[in-house]
Design an enzyme around this catalytic site. Structure first.
Site, mmCIF file in Angstrom:
data_model
loop_
_atom_site.group_PDB
_atom_site.id
_atom_site.type_symbol
_atom_site.label_atom_id
_atom_site.label_comp_id
_atom_site.label_asym_id
_atom_site.label_seq_id
_atom_site.Cartn_x
_atom_site.Cartn_y
_atom_site.Cartn_z
ATOM 1 N N GLY A 540 0.811 -1.132 0.141
ATOM 2 C CA GLY A 540 -0.037 0.000 -0.018
ATOM 3 C C GLY A 540 0.988 1.118 -0.037
ATOM 4 O O GLY A 540 0.579 2.143 -0.638
ATOM 5 N N HIS A 808 -7.983 -1.328 2.756
ATOM 6 C CA HIS A 808 -6.451 -1.816 2.967
ATOM 7 C C HIS A 808 -6.013 -1.888 1.395
ATOM 8 O O HIS A 808 -6.432 -2.860 0.831
ATOM 9 C CB HIS A 808 -6.274 -2.952 3.790
ATOM 10 N N THR A 809 -5.553 -0.792 0.876
ATOM 11 C CA THR A 809 -5.224 -0.759 -0.456
ATOM 12 C C THR A 809 -4.187 -1.813 -0.821
ATOM 13 O O THR A 809 -3.906 -2.418 -1.820
ATOM 14 C CB THR A 809 -4.622 0.539 -1.215
ATOM 15 N N CYS A 810 -3.223 -2.264 0.217
ATOM 16 C CA CYS A 810 -2.057 -3.440 0.057
ATOM 17 C C CYS A 810 -2.897 -4.465 -0.215
ATOM 18 O O CYS A 810 -2.136 -5.237 -0.804
ATOM 19 C CB CYS A 810 -1.460 -3.462 1.170
ATOM 20 N N PHE A 811 -4.126 -5.153 0.123
ATOM 21 C CA PHE A 811 -4.695 -6.250 -0.257
ATOM 22 C C PHE A 811 -5.896 -6.278 -1.006
ATOM 23 O O PHE A 811 -6.562 -7.134 -1.225
ATOM 24 C CB PHE A 811 -4.920 -6.774 1.136
#
Length: 829
Positions: A540, A808-811
């Site tokens: 992210g 959660h932009t990481c996931f």
């Protein structure tokens, strides 16, 4: 010559070729023949050339391109072993090589309507023992092959049919034994003797039981009517078997009238085939009993098993390939192994000269018969897929190799005409079975082994990206080993990642300084830390870092790029002085590719072409400066006096920050007036100035930065459009596909809140849909693999008091409170 043309039913050019090949003619006769040839020949291009390299291969593998010459022994061996046609001695003109390959060939020899003239003999009309070339070539036997049991045809009945046709042809051509030719007395006796020799040769050839006349529409209709009345299809089946198993007879059939008469010749632009007549023939045959169809297929199989590279010398000799490709049975998977695979193995034997001709013939489909062009591509793809299912070793199974190479012809054409989507050439079976490491090693180290990297059009963007990452990892291995050695034995600690610590208010300078200081570590996995902020980079922070940095670098006030409001695209500012910052932009784009981050870039297509060193054309200016492009079109079509109306010279005058800059388009340009005569040169020079020369310094720095991360052989595998998709992703947002791949945690697909969410999203305008995608994933673009690769995760959370949806932009995860009703959800979202 005129008498021979009339009485022997051959063309004037055939007779001229026959006479010109004789070495015993006196000088005056030879000159007469040459003059006749010049007066009777239609004008033809001096050379045929085709650019067969759509993307270069690695410099180290230039030797991997197969030789364009093949010994007669290897060509002959392919009769019994199709795989031998794929040996390294066979030409593979469509294998994409390091530099642009241009197949330049002399204009093809005059065509010959007589079926026997299809024999590839040197300078003669008939393949007699006295005129055979010294290479040891023997003419193909036209004797009828033994049909399979399914055809229910006897060899004797087939021979009888052929003999009857020959007898009929002979009876309609009463050939006199002497000739009276009005010419100079010096050549009379010589021409008379030659006429007798030619007459006797024709008589002997026509009476031979191995001679197979060409098939005409009239004859087919007569045989069909007879068979329909008697219900005896054996004569028609025998005739089709004879024609389709005969190399010269098939090449001489289904021709247009001018080609039958010898008025025109086969060339790159016209094969001479009457395709409408051919398609009508196939339609009729496929409605006939199975015995007739089986006879035709048996003939095709016999023909393909006997054709070698030695037979493929002139354009007339490769008509059979087009005739077979037109057959609807080719698209039937049942016939792929017995017809399409052998045909592919013969097509790839073509010399560069004939490859250029064959590409020209296939181009007609690309322009006028798109469905057939697409169908041919699909047939070869189906053959590759079925072959891989049957036998997984793609690197040694000849049908896979032959079909892949044959697809190269279609790729070359489509690269120019853009008729079908380039992704149509991707083969899912190949991309699933591809051994990245093995293929890459074959590509860069072996000069003979087949590998798919030589034919990158068949590889997906994902696999090309994997190949580039594999290459980068290979290049970094020594550096990682060195870091390990420094840590273990010298006590020098080296980080396994490229870690950047940046301040949000000094993002560009912090990044530039650290990238320059760690120039040898750019191919390590990236980790971002924003100084003074907590957080572990699981993806992210990278996305946010690239988003903020790109936004700042492309800010018009920053001065590096010019913004065009008509196209909403950016182009390099020729007056920007700090080339180090352009290099940083290139590095950032390379790092984004290497770390799998999609960037919100707005470059015209020309930028990606320049990155891959593709040549630019005038049309590329349309995205860079549409007003200037339209102005050039107006100038080009202006009917008045250009010099008086435009009052321009070969000079570009631009005002920058209140200062006027003047640049000559050519030496002394300010003193050269723009006129009607030189306006094309003016447009060309001006276009080159805008796209190349004015930004040369800035773009070289930009490209150098990009290559510091992504430089290597694997970059050559990409097309410009593929590189754009890899960097920027796709703007096509299909919400239905996104819903189909969504994963739920704490919800099920039919939960009320989930249903309300999708109903709200479907009702959104496109701009709001993109905002939702950006909020959830960190980008409003779709990955190059498609929206199915997003793996959107929707997680349930208790609503609490006033909770908003979060992400959660990481996931790619949306945390969605379980609201009481749709109205509340719409408001909170």
């Amino acid at each position: 010559i005129s008498a021979l043309v009339t009485e022997c039913k051959v063309s004037r050019l055939q007779v001229v070729d026959f006479l010109a090949a004789r070495s015993d003619l006196p000088e005056v006769t030879g000159r007469f023949v040459r003059e006749s040839a010049l007066s009777s020949s239609a004008p033809t291009p001096k050379s045929l050339s085709v650019d067969l390299s759509t993307s270069p291969a690695p410099p180290s593998s230039s030797s991997s391109s197969s030789s364009s010459s093949s010994s007669s022994s290897s060509a002959s061996s392919s009769i019994n072993d199709p795989a031998s046609a794929l040996s390294t001695s066979s030409p593979t003109p469509l294998m994409e090589t390091t530099t642009t390959t241009t197949a330049t060939a002399a204009a093809a020899a005059e065509p010959s309507p007589h079926p026997l003239a299809a024999f590839p003999c040197t300078g003669t009309l008939l393949p007699t023992s006295e005129t055979m070339p010294s290479s040891g070539y023997k003419p193909l036997s036209n004797s009828l092959p033994s049909p399979s049991s399914s055809t229910q045809i006897s060899a004797s009945s087939a021979s009888a049919s052929s003999a009857a046709s020959s007898s009929s042809l002979e009876s309609t051509s009463s050939l006199p034994s002497t000739w009276v030719i009005s010419s100079s007395s010096e050549v009379d006796s010589t021409l008379t003797a030659l006429a007798k020799e030619l007459t006797n040769s024709l008589l002997v050839a026509h009476a031979s039981p191995t001679y197979v006349p060409v098939l005409t529409t009239l004859e087919l209709m007569q045989l069909y009517e007879k068979a329909s009345k008697t219900s005896d299809w054996s004569s028609l089946a025998a005739r089709l078997l004879a024609v389709f198993s005969s190399f010269p007879a098939l090449n001489g059939s289904f021709l247009k009238k001018d080609f039958v008469l010898g008025i025109q010749r086969a060339s790159k632009h016209d094969s001479g085939l009457d395709c409408e007549s051919l398609r009508s023939f196939y339609t009729s045959v496929l409605d006939m009993p199975a015995s007739v169809i089986n006879a035709m297929v048996t003939g095709m199989c016999e023909l393909l098993s006997s054709v070698t590279q030695m037979h493929l010398l002139e354009p007339e000799h490769i008509r059979f390939a087009l005739i077979l490709l037109e057959c609807p049975l080719i698209q039937n998977p049942t016939y792929h192994s017995v017809l399409l695979a052998p045909l592919a193995s013969r097509i790839i034997l073509l010399s560069p000269k004939l490859s250029a001709v064959f590409v020209g013939w296939l181009t007609r489909y690309c322009d006028h018969e798109v469905s057939l062009f697409t169908g041919m591509i699909g047939s070869f793809q189906a053959l590759i897929t079925a072959s891989l299912v049957a036998r997984h070793d793609a690197y040694h199974y000849w049908p896979v190799i032959a079909a892949t190479k044959a697809l190269g012809y279609f790729n070359v054409i489509n690269s120019t005409h853009k008729t079908v989507d380039f992704q149509l050439f991707y083969n899912p079976a190949v991309n699933q079975a591809l051994d990245i490491g093995r293929d890459y090693q074959y590509w860069i180290t072996s000069g003979s082994a087949f590998c798919f990297c030589q034919y990158p059009f068949i590889l997906s963007i994902a696999n090309k990206n994997n190949l580039m990452k594999y290459e980068s990892r290979t290049q970094m291995n020594k550096e990682f080993q060195g870091a390990y050695m420094n840590t273990m034995y010298r006590g020098v600690r080296t980080a396994p990642y490229l870690e950047l610590h940046v301040h949000r208010n000094n993002l560009v300078q912090d990044t530039l300084m650290q990238v320059c200081a760690r120039a040898t570590e750019l191919k390590k996995q990236l980790r971002i830390t924003f100084v003074g902020e907590e957080g572990i980079d699981a993806g992210g922070l990278q996305k946010e870092f690239f988003q903020l940095l790109v936004r700042e670098l492309f800010n018009v006030n920053f001065g590096m790029f010019k913004y065009n409001s008509e196209t909403n695209l950016f182009w390099f500012n020729p007056f920007a002085e700090d080339c180090q910052e352009f290099e940083l932009v290139g590095i950032i784009i390379g790092l984004a590719i290497y770390n799998g981050v999609i960037l919100d870039l707005h470059f015209p297509f020309a930028a990606y072409k320049k990155l891959l060193n593709y040549p630019l054309v005038e049309k590329d200016l349309l995205e860079v400066d549409p007003s200037l492009y339209q102005g050039f079109q107006t100038l080009r079509t202006f009917d008045g006096d250009v010099e008086d109306v435009y009052c321009q010279s070969f000079e570009v005058v631009q005002e920058v920050f209140g200062t006027t800059h003047s640049v000559e388009l050519k030496p002394g340009g300010k003193d050269i007036d723009l006129t009607n005569e030189n306006r094309e040169e003016y447009i060309s020079l001006y276009t080159n100035y805008i796209l190349s020369s004015s930004i040369e310094k800035q773009f070289k720095s930009f490209q150098a930065g990009f290559l510091r991360v992504c430089g290597g052989n694997a970059l050559a595998l990409f097309k410009p459009k593929e590189l754009e998709l890899l960097i920027c992703g796709s703007e096509e947002l299909d919400l239905r596909k996104l819903e189909n791949v969504a994963e739920y945690y704490g919800y099920i697909p039919h939960s009320p809140t989930v249903r309300h969410l999708w109903e709200i999203l479907y009702a959104y305008p496109l701009e709001m849909k993109k905002k939702f995608l950006f909020f959830t994933t960190g980008s409003d673009r779709i990955p190059f693999e498609g929206i199915g690769q997003l793996a959107l995760k929707i997680t349930r959370e208790d609503p609490g008091h006033g909770n908003l949806p979060s992400s959660h932009t990481c996931f790619n995860q949306l945390v969605l409170p379980d609201y009481q009703n749709k109205a509340i959800l719409a408001d909170k979202l």
